[in-house]
Design a protein around this motif. Structure first.
Motif, PDB file in Angstrom:
ATOM      1  N   VAL A 285     -21.733   3.780   1.478  1.00 19.01           N
ATOM      2  CA  VAL A 285     -20.621   3.424   2.358  1.00 19.01           C
ATOM      3  C   VAL A 285     -19.424   3.024   1.497  1.00 19.01           C
ATOM      4  CG1 VAL A 285     -19.857   1.925   4.228  1.00 19.01           C
ATOM      5  CG2 VAL A 285     -22.254   2.648   4.114  1.00 19.01           C
ATOM      6  N   ALA A 286     -18.337   3.777   1.632  1.00 18.96           N
ATOM      7  CA  ALA A 286     -17.163   3.583   0.778  1.00 18.96           C
ATOM      8  C   ALA A 286     -16.030   2.924   1.551  1.00 18.96           C
ATOM      9  CB  ALA A 286     -16.691   4.920   0.215  1.00 18.96           C
ATOM     10  N   SER A 287     -15.310   2.031   0.864  1.00 21.50           N
ATOM     11  CA  SER A 287     -14.135   1.367   1.424  1.00 21.50           C
ATOM     12  C   SER A 287     -13.113   1.183   0.312  1.00 21.50           C
ATOM     13  CB  SER A 287     -14.499   0.001   2.015  1.00 21.50           C
ATOM     14  OG  SER A 287     -15.528   0.104   2.972  1.00 21.50           O
ATOM     15  N   PHE A 288     -11.853   1.113   0.691  1.00 25.73           N
ATOM     16  CA  PHE A 288     -10.819   0.824  -0.300  1.00 25.73           C
ATOM     17  C   PHE A 288      -9.617   0.198   0.393  1.00 25.73           C
ATOM     18  CE2 PHE A 288      -9.168   4.885   1.188  1.00 25.73           C
ATOM     19  CZ  PHE A 288      -7.785   4.705   1.144  1.00 25.73           C
ATOM     20  N   ALA A 289      -8.755  -0.406  -0.411  1.00 25.89           N
ATOM     21  CA  ALA A 289      -7.506  -0.978   0.086  1.00 25.89           C
ATOM     22  C   ALA A 289      -6.399  -0.683  -0.913  1.00 25.89           C
ATOM     23  CB  ALA A 289      -7.635  -2.485   0.295  1.00 25.89           C
ATOM     24  N   LEU A 290      -5.212  -0.440  -0.387  1.00 29.68           N
ATOM     25  CA  LEU A 290      -4.022  -0.218  -1.207  1.00 29.68           C
ATOM     26  C   LEU A 290      -3.035  -1.343  -0.942  1.00 29.68           C
ATOM     27  CD1 LEU A 290      -2.058   1.537  -2.953  1.00 29.68           C
ATOM     28  CD2 LEU A 290      -1.344   2.617  -0.805  1.00 29.68           C
TER      29      LEU A 290
ATOM     30  N   PRO B 231       0.815  -1.057   3.236  1.00 23.98           N
ATOM     31  CA  PRO B 231      -0.598  -1.218   2.874  1.00 23.98           C
ATOM     32  C   PRO B 231      -1.452  -0.174   3.576  1.00 23.98           C
ATOM     33  CG  PRO B 231       0.031  -2.857   4.497  1.00 23.98           C
ATOM     34  CD  PRO B 231       1.292  -2.128   4.128  1.00 23.98           C
ATOM     35  N   VAL B 232      -2.547   0.183   2.963  1.00 26.10           N
ATOM     36  CA  VAL B 232      -3.496   1.148   3.523  1.00 26.10           C
ATOM     37  C   VAL B 232      -4.898   0.597   3.320  1.00 26.10           C
ATOM     38  CG1 VAL B 232      -4.428   3.491   3.361  1.00 26.10           C
ATOM     39  CG2 VAL B 232      -1.973   3.113   3.053  1.00 26.10           C
ATOM     40  N   GLU B 233      -5.746   0.779   4.313  1.00 29.60           N
ATOM     41  CA  GLU B 233      -7.151   0.390   4.186  1.00 29.60           C
ATOM     42  C   GLU B 233      -8.034   1.437   4.843  1.00 29.60           C
ATOM     43  OE1 GLU B 233      -8.262  -3.513   5.386  1.00 29.60           O
ATOM     44  OE2 GLU B 233      -6.444  -4.459   4.595  1.00 29.60           O
ATOM     45  N   ALA B 234      -9.230   1.580   4.325  1.00 29.46           N
ATOM     46  CA  ALA B 234     -10.267   2.404   4.946  1.00 29.46           C
ATOM     47  C   ALA B 234     -11.594   1.692   4.742  1.00 29.46           C
ATOM     48  CB  ALA B 234     -10.304   3.799   4.331  1.00 29.46           C
ATOM     49  N   HIS B 235     -12.355   1.569   5.809  1.00 37.33           N
ATOM     50  CA  HIS B 235     -13.608   0.811   5.752  1.00 37.33           C
ATOM     51  C   HIS B 235     -14.743   1.623   6.369  1.00 37.33           C
ATOM     52  CE1 HIS B 235     -11.589  -3.059   4.763  1.00 37.33           C
ATOM     53  NE2 HIS B 235     -10.601  -2.522   5.460  1.00 37.33           N
TER      54      HIS B 235
ATOM     55  N   GLU C 130      -4.102  -8.011  -5.377  1.00 37.05           N
ATOM     56  CA  GLU C 130      -4.300  -8.774  -4.151  1.00 37.05           C
ATOM     57  C   GLU C 130      -5.470  -8.211  -3.351  1.00 37.05           C
ATOM     58  OE1 GLU C 130      -1.842  -9.536   0.002  1.00 37.05           O
ATOM     59  OE2 GLU C 130      -0.853  -8.757  -1.784  1.00 37.05           O
ATOM     60  N   ALA C 131      -6.337  -9.069  -2.872  1.00 38.21           N
ATOM     61  CA  ALA C 131      -7.509  -8.633  -2.109  1.00 38.21           C
ATOM     62  C   ALA C 131      -7.110  -8.291  -0.680  1.00 38.21           C
ATOM     63  CB  ALA C 131      -8.569  -9.733  -2.101  1.00 38.21           C
ATOM     64  N   PRO C 132      -7.891  -7.437  -0.002  1.00 34.42           N
ATOM     65  CA  PRO C 132      -7.595  -7.125   1.399  1.00 34.42           C
ATOM     66  C   PRO C 132      -7.838  -8.333   2.283  1.00 34.42           C
ATOM     67  CG  PRO C 132      -9.675  -6.152   0.739  1.00 34.42           C
ATOM     68  CD  PRO C 132      -9.045  -6.703  -0.502  1.00 34.42           C
ATOM     69  N   ARG C 133      -7.347  -8.265   3.492  1.00 35.06           N
ATOM     70  CA  ARG C 133      -7.423  -9.410   4.387  1.00 35.06           C
ATOM     71  C   ARG C 133      -8.847  -9.835   4.677  1.00 35.06           C
ATOM     72  NH1 ARG C 133      -3.389  -6.392   6.757  1.00 35.06           N
ATOM     73  NH2 ARG C 133      -4.855  -5.516   8.254  1.00 35.06           N
TER      74      ARG C 133
ATOM     75  N   GLY D 202       5.535  -4.420  -6.468  1.00 30.21           N
ATOM     76  CA  GLY D 202       6.794  -3.757  -6.743  1.00 30.21           C
ATOM     77  C   GLY D 202       6.668  -2.270  -6.509  1.00 30.21           C
ATOM     78  N   GLU D 203       6.942  -1.491  -7.543  1.00 30.91           N
ATOM     79  CA  GLU D 203       6.863  -0.036  -7.434  1.00 30.91           C
ATOM     80  C   GLU D 203       5.471   0.498  -7.742  1.00 30.91           C
ATOM     81  OE1 GLU D 203       9.742   1.480 -10.098  1.00 30.91           O
ATOM     82  OE2 GLU D 203      11.467   0.815  -8.914  1.00 30.91           O
ATOM     83  N   ARG D 204       4.544  -0.390  -8.041  1.00 36.35           N
ATOM     84  CA  ARG D 204       3.230   0.060  -8.502  1.00 36.35           C
ATOM     85  C   ARG D 204       2.166  -0.155  -7.431  1.00 36.35           C
ATOM     86  NH1 ARG D 204       2.327  -2.032 -14.571  1.00 36.35           N
ATOM     87  NH2 ARG D 204       0.856  -0.282 -14.494  1.00 36.35           N
ATOM     88  N   PRO D 205       1.464   0.914  -7.053  1.00 38.92           N
ATOM     89  CA  PRO D 205       0.355   0.765  -6.098  1.00 38.92           C
ATOM     90  C   PRO D 205      -0.865   0.150  -6.775  1.00 38.92           C
ATOM     91  CG  PRO D 205       0.590   3.057  -6.767  1.00 38.92           C
ATOM     92  CD  PRO D 205       1.711   2.312  -7.427  1.00 38.92           C
ATOM     93  N   ALA D 206      -1.529  -0.745  -6.066  1.00 41.26           N
ATOM     94  CA  ALA D 206      -2.743  -1.394  -6.569  1.00 41.26           C
ATOM     95  C   ALA D 206      -3.909  -1.007  -5.669  1.00 41.26           C
ATOM     96  CB  ALA D 206      -2.570  -2.909  -6.581  1.00 41.26           C
ATOM     97  N   LEU D 207      -4.963  -0.493  -6.266  1.00 39.35           N
ATOM     98  CA  LEU D 207      -6.137  -0.040  -5.523  1.00 39.35           C
ATOM     99  C   LEU D 207      -7.317  -0.969  -5.759  1.00 39.35           C
ATOM    100  CD1 LEU D 207      -6.279   3.855  -5.966  1.00 39.35           C
ATOM    101  CD2 LEU D 207      -5.925   2.590  -3.842  1.00 39.35           C
ATOM    102  N   LEU D 208      -8.053  -1.247  -4.697  1.00 36.53           N
ATOM    103  CA  LEU D 208      -9.342  -1.922  -4.786  1.00 36.53           C
ATOM    104  C   LEU D 208     -10.350  -1.046  -4.053  1.00 36.53           C
ATOM    105  CD1 LEU D 208      -7.020  -4.266  -3.813  1.00 36.53           C
ATOM    106  CD2 LEU D 208      -8.888  -5.716  -4.598  1.00 36.53           C
TER     107      LEU D 208
END
Length: 692
Positions: free
Chosen positions: A592-597, A580-584, A683-686, A601-607
Motif C-alpha cells: 500500500v503506497a502513499s505520498f505527500a507533496l 499540496p498534493v496527497e495520495a493515500h 514538512e509532514a502531511p496533516r 519556496g520553489e522546491r517541491p518536497a516529497l514524503l
C-alpha cells in the motif's frame, strides 16, 4: 432504526384522517381544490418527457440504488422517479400545493444532488412557500410479520419532507412505466399503508393512505386535479395492464413520510447474497429502516480504507470518492458487455484493475466466480463477444489470494491462475496494447500473492513473464483506442483509456482530457456514450467500466505503477505550483503506497511510504520512485523516505527565501539531514508521519 408506524393510522380499514383532497379544507390547509391549470393527458417519466426536445431520442440518465450485500436493486432518475429492478412499474411523487398539483417529471423547478459521497440522492421541488424534499437510498430493512416471523431484506427507502410553511398533499403514484419506456400493471390494490402491484407488496407507507385515485394510464392526473378521488382501500384490475394509481396522504409543515420499497423477487438470481435471495414473507405496516444520515455514514465506513487523493483540482478528489461508493454498489452491472470498439475483456481488465488499486475487495469474489464460470478447457475465459478475459482474472486473483480467505481462494484460483500465466506466455489474451500493459501490472501484483499461498514457482513464472512483456510495452503509452467512425459520439471508456495512455507517456495534455471527463454526469455516474451536448446517447445509463477507467486516470495523475518502480506525479500543470498534493492507500505490487507533496519556496518536497503487502519481502530495498513531472532527474529507493527536489521556478504561494544548497537534495530512510536553511526539514502531511 426508525419505527415507521403512525400511531394515528390503522393498517386496515378506512382511514380516519381528513381527506387531503376535500375542497372544503383546501383553503385552510393550503391544499389544492379543483385545478384550473391544464394537466397533460399523460405525464411521462423524465427521460420520455424530454425526448421530444431531443429529436425523439431517449436520454438514459439515472443512478443506481442498493446495498453492499445485495448490489444495485433500483434506479432513480433526475426527477426522483424510482424503478425497482426486474419490476414493470415505477414510483412517482406528486405534490398538491395551494396553487396546483406539481409533477417532478415535467416541472422546471426540480434539482437533484448526492448527499455526501454515498449513493443517497436528494431531489428538491419548488412549490409556493418553499421546497418539498425527496431522499431515496438503499437499506437493509426489517418488518414484523403476523405469524411472528421477521421479514429481513434489502429495500429502497423514499423519504418525502415538507419544508414549506403550509401543509401539502402527497400523492405517491404507482405507474406502469420503466424509466425509459412503457411497463405494465394488471392489478393495483391498497389496504391501510400497504400498496400491492400484481398481487405482491410493492410499497409500505409510514402512514395509512387517506384517499386514492386508480384508473387507466393517462386518466389519474386529471382526476386528481379535479378532486375525483375514492376510498383508500380496494383492488382494481385491468385487462390492458395499464393501471395507474395515486395514493394520497397529508404532508403537514416539517413532516416526513417514509415509503419502503422491498427488493424485487421476480428474478432471485439477480441478488449477490444467498441470504438475501432466500424466500421471505412480505413486509407489513410494522417496519424499521435506518434514515439517510445513517446510510451516508455507513457508506463512508465501507470506503474508509479505500484509496483517496488530494489533488490541486478538488473535482478529482470528489470524483474518486463518489465513484468508489458507486463501484462498491454496482461494479458487476454490465460486466460482460462490450461498448464501442472496446472488447468486454479489455473493459473487465480495467474495471478489475481499478477495484484492486483502490482496495474495494467486496465485488472481487463475485467477479472471480463469474470469470471462472467462463473459463474453457484450454484456459481461455470467453466473454460473450468472444474476447479473452484472462487478464481480468489475474487482477482479481491478486488480492483474493492475499486476503483473509486466502486458503479458500487458493483452492479455486491457483490452478486457473497458473493456466492464465501459461496462456499469456504463448501470446494469448493480450489482443491490444492497453491489455498488454494491464497484463504486466496484473502479473506483477499476483506474484507476491502466489508466494503467500506457497506457490513460489508460479510466482517466479509470473514475474519473468511480466519483465518479458514489459519490454514489448516499453516506456511509451499504448495506442489511442479507436472511437469508431461516428464522430458525433464520445465513448467514455475509450476516452478514459486514452487519457491513461497519455499519462503513461508523461503527456500533460491528459490533464485537460481528464478534467473534461469529470464534468460529465454527477461526478459518480458515467454513461457509456455521450453526444456533442454531453447527453447520454448509448444503451447504458451507468457504465461501471467507464467509471473505473476514469478513476484509474485520476489515480494515474498521482501515481503510476510500473514493473521497475512507482512514478509519482508523471505530469504537472503550471497552475498547480505551490499546491499540496496527497495520495493515500494506493495498492501496488509492493504493498500500500502513499505520498505527500509540500513546498519549500520553489522546491517541491516529497514524503512517501509503502507498507509491504502479503508475500512481499520487507527486508528488500523497496520500490524505486521517480517524479518526472516535478524533477525528471530525481529518483530514490526505499519503503519510506523524504526528498527535496530541484527548484521548479516561480510559485504562487509566499515563502521565505532559501540559501542555495551544496548538498544532495535527497534524504531517505537511512539518511537524516540536519534542519538548516540549506536543507530544511520536510514538512509532514496533516495525518502525521504515517500515511495510513
Amino acid at each position: 432504526m426508525a419505527n415507521n408506524t403512525d400511531p394515528s393510522s390503522s393498517s386496515s380499514g378506512a382511514s380516519t384522517e381528513q381527506n387531503p383532497l376535500d375542497e372544503s379544507q383546501g383553503e385552510s390547509a393550503g391544499l389544492p381544490a379543483k385545478s384550473s391549470v391544464e394537466i397533460p393527458s399523460r405525464i411521462e417519466p423524465y427521460a420520455l418527457s424530454r425526448a421530444a426536445a431531443n429529436d425523439s431520442r431517449i436520454v438514459r440518465n439515472w443512478a443506481p440504488l442498493g446495498t453492499v450485500d445485495a448490489g444495485a436493486i433500483a434506479d432513480c432518475d433526475p426527477a426522483g422517479l424510482v424503478q425497482m429492478r426486474n419490476e414493470t412499474w415505477c414510483l412517482d411523487w406528486w405534490i398538491g400545493a395551494e396553487d396546483r398539483w406539481h409533477h417532478p417529471s415535467i416541472d422546471a423547478a426540480v434539482r437533484q444532488r448526492r448527499i455526501g459521497d454515498s449513493p443517497v440522492l436528494e431531489t428538491a421541488m419548488r412549490v409556493p412557500g418553499g421546497d418539498i424534499i425527496q431522499r431515496v437510498f438503499g437499506v437493509r430493512a426489517t418488518s414484523a410479520v403476523s405469524d411472528g416471523s421477521l421479514w429481513d431484506d434489502s429495500a429502497v427507502i423514499v423519504e418525502i419532507e415538507n419544508l414549506t410553511a403550509v401543509p401539502v398533499a402527497l400523492a405517491l403514484t404507482i405507474r406502469p412505466y420503466l424509466l425509459d419506456g412503457i411497463g405494465s400493471i394488471t392489478s393495483l390494490g391498497s389496504a391501510g399503508s400497504v400498496i400491492s402491484v400484481d398481487g405482491a407488496v410493492a410499497a409500505v407507507l409510514s402512514k395509512s393512505v387517506a384517499r386514492r385515485v386508480v384508473g387507466e394510464l393517462g386518466t389519474v392526473a386529471t382526476r386528481l386535479a379535479n378532486a375525483d378521488d375514492e376510498q383508500p382501500d380496494g383492488t382494481s384490475t385491468s385487462a390492458a395492464s395499464c393501471l395507474e394509481g395515486a395514493f394520497v396522504v397529508a404532508l403537514p409543515h416539517t413532516a416526513v413520510v417514509r415509503i419502503l420499497l422491498p427488493r424485487s423477487t421476480r428474478n432471485e438470481a439477480s441478488s449477490r447474497s444467498k441470504k438475501s435471495s432466500a424466500q421471505k414473507p412480505a413486509p407489513t405496516a410494522q417496519w424499521d429502516a435506518p434514515d439517510a444520515g445513517a446510510i451516508d455514514a455507513g457508506w463512508a465506513a465501507h470506503t474508509k480504507q479505500a484509496a483517496r487523493v488530494e489533488l490541486p483540482d478538488s473535482t478529482f478528489d470528489r470524483v474518486v470518492a463518489r465513484s468508489e461508493s458507486l463501484l462498491l454498489l454496482a461494479a458487476t452491472d454490465e460486466f460482460f458487455a462490450a461498448s464501442g470498439t472496446a472488447t468486454a475483456a479489455l473493459r473487465a481488465a480495467e474495471l478489475c484493475d481499478t477495484l484492486v488499486r483502490v482496495g474495494l475487495t467486496e465485488p472481487l469474489g463475485p467477479i472471480a466466480r463469474a470469470l471462472l464460470g467462463q473459463q474453457r478447457l484450454r484456459g481461455s475465459i470467453r466473454m460473450p463477444d468472444r474476447s479473452d478475459a484472462t487478464v481480468a482474472l489475474l487482477h482479481v486473483s491478486a488480492p483474493l489470494l492475499a486476503g483473509k480467505q486466502q486458503e479458500l481462494w487458493a483452492e479455486d484460483l491457483v490452478g486457473p491462475v497458473a493456466q492464465a500465466i501459461h496462456r499469456l506466455s504463448k501470446g494469448h489474451g493480450v489482443a491490444s496494447p492497453s491489455l498488454l500493459r494491464s497484463a504486466v501490472i496484473a502479473l506483477g501484483r499476483v506474484a507476491p500473492s502466489l508466494r503467500a499461498v506457497g506457490q513460489p514457482e508460479v510466482a517466479d513464472a509470473a514475474e519473468e513473464l511480466a519483465s518479458s512483456l514489459w519490454e514489448s510495452v516499453g516506456l511509451s503509452a499504448a495506442a489511442r483506442p479507436s472511437e469508431g467512425s461516428d464522430s458525433a459520439k464520445r465513448w467514455m471508456f475509450a476516452e478514459g483509456l486514452s487519457a491513461r495512455s497519455a499519462l503513461a507517456a508523461s503527456d500533460s495534455s491528459a490533464i485537460t482530457s481528464i478534467v473534461e471527463l469529470c464534468r460529465i454526469g454527477d461526478q459518480a455516474v458515467l454513461p457509456d456514450c455521450t453526444d456533442a451536448q454531453d447527453l447520454a446517447c448509448g444503451a447504458m445509463a451507468l457504465d461501471p467500466a467507464a467509471v473505473a477507467v476514469r478513476v484509474g486516470a485520476i489515480l494515474d495523475l498521482a501515481l503510476i505503477e510500473e514493473p521497475t518502480g512507482l512514478v509519482i506525479l508523471p505530469v504537472w500543470s503550471d497552475s498547480w505550483f505551490g499546491s499540496p498534493v496527497e495520495a493515500h492507500g494506493l495498492r501496488t505490487r509492493w504493498g500500500v503506497a502513499s505520498f505527500a507533496l509540500r513546498w519549500h519556496g520553489e522546491r517541491p518536497a516529497l514524503l512517501w511510504e509503502v507498507i509491504p503487502g502479503s508475500g512481499v519481502d520487507p527486508t528488500g530495498s523497496g520500490p524505486q520512485f521517480t517524479a518526472p513531472g516535478l524533477d525528471p532527474s530525481w529518483s530514490a529507493t526505499g519503503w519510506t523516505g523524504e526528498a527535496l527536489l530541484a527548484p521548479m521556478g516561480p510559485v504562487v504561494v509566499a515563502s521565505q527565501p532559501e540559501a542555495a544548497s551544496s548538498t544532495d537534495d535527497q534524504t531517505g530512510p537511512a539518511q537524516s539531514a540536519p534542519e538548516t536553511a540549506a536543507n530544511p526539514q520536510v514538512e509532514a502531511p496533516r495525518e502525521g508521519d504515517s500515511f495510513t
